[in-house]
Design a protein around this motif. Structure first.
Motif, PDB file in Angstrom:
ATOM      1  N   LYS A 159     -10.965   7.028   3.698  1.00  9.73           N
ATOM      2  CA  LYS A 159     -10.988   8.114   2.562  1.00  9.73           C
ATOM      3  C   LYS A 159      -9.261   8.411   2.634  1.00  9.73           C
ATOM      4  O   LYS A 159      -8.943   9.687   2.332  1.00  9.73           O
ATOM      5  CB  LYS A 159     -11.633   9.181   2.900  1.00  9.73           C
ATOM      6  CG  LYS A 159     -13.102   8.702   2.924  1.00  9.73           C
ATOM      7  CD  LYS A 159     -14.046  10.088   2.919  1.00  9.73           C
ATOM      8  CE  LYS A 159     -15.582   9.798   3.436  1.00  9.73           C
ATOM      9  NZ  LYS A 159     -15.934   8.728   2.185  1.00  9.73           N
ATOM     10  N   ILE A 197      -8.194  -3.320   2.710  1.00 12.57           N
ATOM     11  CA  ILE A 197      -8.746  -2.420   1.622  1.00 12.57           C
ATOM     12  C   ILE A 197      -9.903  -1.668   2.142  1.00 12.57           C
ATOM     13  O   ILE A 197     -10.200  -0.552   2.038  1.00 12.57           O
ATOM     14  CB  ILE A 197      -8.960  -3.331   0.306  1.00 12.57           C
ATOM     15  CG1 ILE A 197      -7.742  -3.838  -0.502  1.00 12.57           C
ATOM     16  CG2 ILE A 197      -9.892  -2.514  -0.560  1.00 12.57           C
ATOM     17  CD1 ILE A 197      -7.948  -4.682  -1.387  1.00 12.57           C
ATOM     18  N   ASN A 198     -11.040  -2.414   2.521  1.00 10.20           N
ATOM     19  CA  ASN A 198     -12.357  -1.783   3.035  1.00 10.20           C
ATOM     20  C   ASN A 198     -12.108  -0.834   4.077  1.00 10.20           C
ATOM     21  O   ASN A 198     -12.723   0.360   4.198  1.00 10.20           O
ATOM     22  CB  ASN A 198     -13.336  -2.727   3.451  1.00 10.20           C
ATOM     23  CG  ASN A 198     -13.960  -3.483   2.155  1.00 10.20           C
ATOM     24  OD1 ASN A 198     -13.906  -3.005   1.089  1.00 10.20           O
ATOM     25  ND2 ASN A 198     -14.609  -4.491   2.172  1.00 10.20           N
ATOM     26  N   ASN A 244     -10.548   2.256   2.476  1.00  7.84           N
ATOM     27  CA  ASN A 244     -11.400   3.118   1.805  1.00  7.84           C
ATOM     28  C   ASN A 244     -12.264   3.934   2.711  1.00  7.84           C
ATOM     29  O   ASN A 244     -12.580   5.112   2.407  1.00  7.84           O
ATOM     30  CB  ASN A 244     -12.362   2.019   0.886  1.00  7.84           C
ATOM     31  CG  ASN A 244     -11.665   1.222  -0.072  1.00  7.84           C
ATOM     32  OD1 ASN A 244     -10.407   1.701  -0.631  1.00  7.84           O
ATOM     33  ND2 ASN A 244     -12.226   0.270  -0.791  1.00  7.84           N
ATOM     34  N   TYR A 295       0.785  -1.104  -0.007  1.00  9.94           N
ATOM     35  CA  TYR A 295      -0.048  -0.124  -0.073  1.00  9.94           C
ATOM     36  C   TYR A 295       0.872   1.137   0.165  1.00  9.94           C
ATOM     37  O   TYR A 295       1.866   1.376   0.494  1.00  9.94           O
ATOM     38  CB  TYR A 295      -0.874  -0.099   1.402  1.00  9.94           C
ATOM     39  CG  TYR A 295      -1.815  -0.902   1.298  1.00  9.94           C
ATOM     40  CD1 TYR A 295      -3.182  -0.772   0.815  1.00  9.94           C
ATOM     41  CD2 TYR A 295      -1.521  -2.411   2.187  1.00  9.94           C
ATOM     42  CE1 TYR A 295      -4.085  -1.858   1.122  1.00  9.94           C
ATOM     43  CE2 TYR A 295      -2.594  -3.276   2.226  1.00  9.94           C
ATOM     44  CZ  TYR A 295      -3.975  -2.942   1.672  1.00  9.94           C
ATOM     45  OH  TYR A 295      -4.882  -4.132   1.693  1.00  9.94           O
ATOM     46  N   GLY A 340     -12.606  -7.729  -0.078  1.00 10.76           N
ATOM     47  CA  GLY A 340     -11.266  -7.327  -0.331  1.00 10.76           C
ATOM     48  C   GLY A 340     -10.320  -8.648  -0.644  1.00 10.76           C
ATOM     49  O   GLY A 340      -9.299  -8.622  -0.809  1.00 10.76           O
ATOM     50  N   THR A 348     -11.872  -4.357  -9.025  1.00  6.65           N
ATOM     51  CA  THR A 348     -11.808  -4.035  -7.826  1.00  6.65           C
ATOM     52  C   THR A 348     -10.144  -3.395  -7.313  1.00  6.65           C
ATOM     53  O   THR A 348      -9.507  -3.596  -8.402  1.00  6.65           O
ATOM     54  CB  THR A 348     -11.773  -5.431  -6.985  1.00  6.65           C
ATOM     55  OG1 THR A 348     -10.970  -6.266  -7.427  1.00  6.65           O
ATOM     56  CG2 THR A 348     -13.269  -5.917  -7.296  1.00  6.65           C
ATOM     57  N   LYS A 349      -9.960  -3.110  -6.050  1.00  6.19           N
ATOM     58  CA  LYS A 349      -8.814  -2.415  -5.758  1.00  6.19           C
ATOM     59  C   LYS A 349      -7.836  -3.774  -5.762  1.00  6.19           C
ATOM     60  O   LYS A 349      -6.563  -3.456  -5.801  1.00  6.19           O
ATOM     61  CB  LYS A 349      -8.705  -2.118  -4.206  1.00  6.19           C
ATOM     62  CG  LYS A 349      -9.345  -0.826  -4.337  1.00  6.19           C
ATOM     63  CD  LYS A 349      -8.375   0.268  -4.302  1.00  6.19           C
ATOM     64  CE  LYS A 349      -8.667   1.836  -3.884  1.00  6.19           C
ATOM     65  NZ  LYS A 349      -7.857   2.699  -4.006  1.00  6.19           N
ATOM     66  N   LYS A 403      -2.242   4.555   7.940  1.00  2.56           N
ATOM     67  CA  LYS A 403      -3.660   4.925   7.808  1.00  2.56           C
ATOM     68  C   LYS A 403      -3.955   6.293   8.490  1.00  2.56           C
ATOM     69  O   LYS A 403      -4.558   7.095   8.044  1.00  2.56           O
ATOM     70  CB  LYS A 403      -4.649   4.038   8.977  1.00  2.56           C
ATOM     71  CG  LYS A 403      -6.192   4.439   8.653  1.00  2.56           C
ATOM     72  CD  LYS A 403      -6.949   3.427   9.505  1.00  2.56           C
ATOM     73  CE  LYS A 403      -8.244   3.564   9.546  1.00  2.56           C
ATOM     74  NZ  LYS A 403      -8.934   2.602  10.547  1.00  2.56           N
TER      75      LYS A 403
END
Length: 450
Positions: free
Chosen positions: A308, A301-302, A305, A181, A366, A383-384, A287
């Protein structure tokens, strides 16, 4: 941030491949009873082509007990799928029991022994061998054949990893791996225009991020979770193997293993990471925009998301000589409880078949659907985690060795922590841990009769 695999005891993810370790589980080592799914199926004949629902249920109304550990962000997706299944199959009720993974693996043996366990459940791939040798779960070769599934429907690696001692114990639902990431705002400021793909470009990105990116320490190296998963990925990239496939010894103290742990320690000594990154701190830091890049599971992932965060996801860079990254998989299994009644067995087949073919919806959690036809569908490509799905051939799984997860939490995880912290040299840390791991593995071979 706890991920979907997170146990709540001890080292939190130390029991990702947990041996159950209870008195009830020990008793199961020697006990049997019940037919295998293959025996109960009575021979399903030739495999049918996938892509259409092949399992049918025409029996009386029945209730299936379904156990899983999807207590995180993946939970709502599974609940929705189960609800839709019941809507389309009014004669099959599904009683879901969702438990934190650590408690799940501890409670399962006693529940099965008492006849109060699941008929069908989801289990991590690296748990199958342990539960198979304890006779908690039963072979499902003919179930796979009856619903038209074969190796051609998956990757060879994930399909073959569900076998133990010549029998199949799991039907893959998904694969989930580490990924890289990165904060896209930081990368833009640093002038890094593409995700790094190898050792040189990753090093260059870190150097740029330390300067123009504004992060003094852009890549935090954890001491525990997911440090051992990072180590395994790097070991495989260097051409090494962590364990003998026959379960007789640990081999992670090889030259390739030392190189992997040395690189991890170098992230600290070169100033890219703080010296003592506690469990979860690297993810929470990412994060909260305190570091620019991290390696963690695609199950995050979620959560990202929802935060944001300006981020993107890419495969873990090739630091060694070959592409490889640690992965695991949720597999469906059956217990002997399901095989003792033909209606229950047939309803379980229908349930597994339906969820497998609808696993594009599971991608919303995810995950990467294990089934090839679903994984390559347009729904998943958007998808991501699509970059991980595209690189599925590089995913690596631990060998099916009973009790391996418990061994690993007592040895490999500690060695990686000591090496990253600088408490021991990588050579010494891995050598000591491998010696202990080999002793434990050989003891397990006697215990399990493997």
């Amino acid at each position: 941030m706890r991920d979907h695999d997170a146990p709540t005891d001890l080292t939190r993810r130390g029991f990702l491949g947990l041996g159950v370790g209870t008195a009830a589980a020990a008793a199961l080592t020697a006990c049997g009873g019940g037919k295998s799914a293959s025996d109960a199926a009575g021979g399903a004949g030739a495999a049918k082509p996938s892509g259409t629902f092949t399992a049918k249920y025409d029996g009386p109304k029945i209730t299936l007990s379904y156990w899983n550990g999807f207590t995180g962000g993946d939970g709502p997706f599974m609940k929705q799928m189960v609800a839709q299944f019941q809507k389309e199959h009014p004669t099959i009720a599904v009683n879901s029991n969702t438990i934190e993974w650590a408690q799940y693996y501890q409670r399962l043996p006693a529940a099965v022994t008492a006849g109060k366990g699941p008929d069908v459940g989801a289990m991590h791939l690296d748990q199958l061998a342990t539960n198979a040798v304890r006779k908690i779960i039963v072979p499902v070769d003919d179930v796979a054949s009856a619903i038209g599934l074969s190796e051609a429907d998956f990757t060879p690696e994930v399909w073959q990893a569900g076998q133990f001692k010549g029998a199949r114990y799991g039907i893959p639902l998904d694969v989930h791996s580490l990924a890289m990431y990165y904060n896209t705002d930081d990368f833009t400021k640093a002038g890094v225009t593409e995700a790094p793909t190898d050792k040189a470009s990753f090093q260059a990105a870190l150097d740029a991020l330390k300067g123009k990116g504004g992060q003094d320490q852009p890549f935090w190296m954890p001491t525990r979770w997911p440090a051992h998963l990072m180590f395994l990925s790097l070991l495989w990239q260097n051409g090494g193997e962590p364990y003998a496939t026959d379960g007789s010894r640990a081999t992670f103290d090889s030259e390739q293993g030392v190189a992997a742990l040395t690189w991890m320690r170098d992230m600290v000594t070169r100033g890219y990471s703080p010296s003592n990154v506690a469990i979860d701190s690297q993810y929470v830091g990412f994060k909260n925009k305190k570091l620019s890049v991290t390696w963690d599971g695609i199950w995050q992932i979620n959560d990202l998301n929802a935060a944001k965060l300006p981020y993107a996801l890419a495969p873990v860079p090739k630091i060694g000589e070959t592409n490889a990254v640690w992965a695991n998989s949720h597999n469906f299994y059956l217990t002997r409880q399901a095989t003792q009644d033909e209606n229950r067995l047939q309803a379980s087949k229908v349930f597994i078949d339906w969820i497998s073919q609808k696993s594009a919806e599971w991608a919303g959690a995810g995950m990467v659907p294990a089934r090839k036809s679903v994984r390559e569908s347009a729904a998943v490509k958007g998808t991501k985690q699509a970059p991980i799905a595209a690189e599925i051939a590089q995913l690596k799984f631990l060998p099916p060795v009973p009790g391996l997860g418990d061994v690993q939490s007592q040895t490999l995880e500690i060695a990686v922590a000591n090496g990253v912290l600088g408490k021991q040299t990588p050579q010494a840390a891995l050598k000591d841990a491998a010696s202990k791991a080999t002793q434990l593995m050989q003891a397990n071979q006697k215990k399990f009769g493997a």
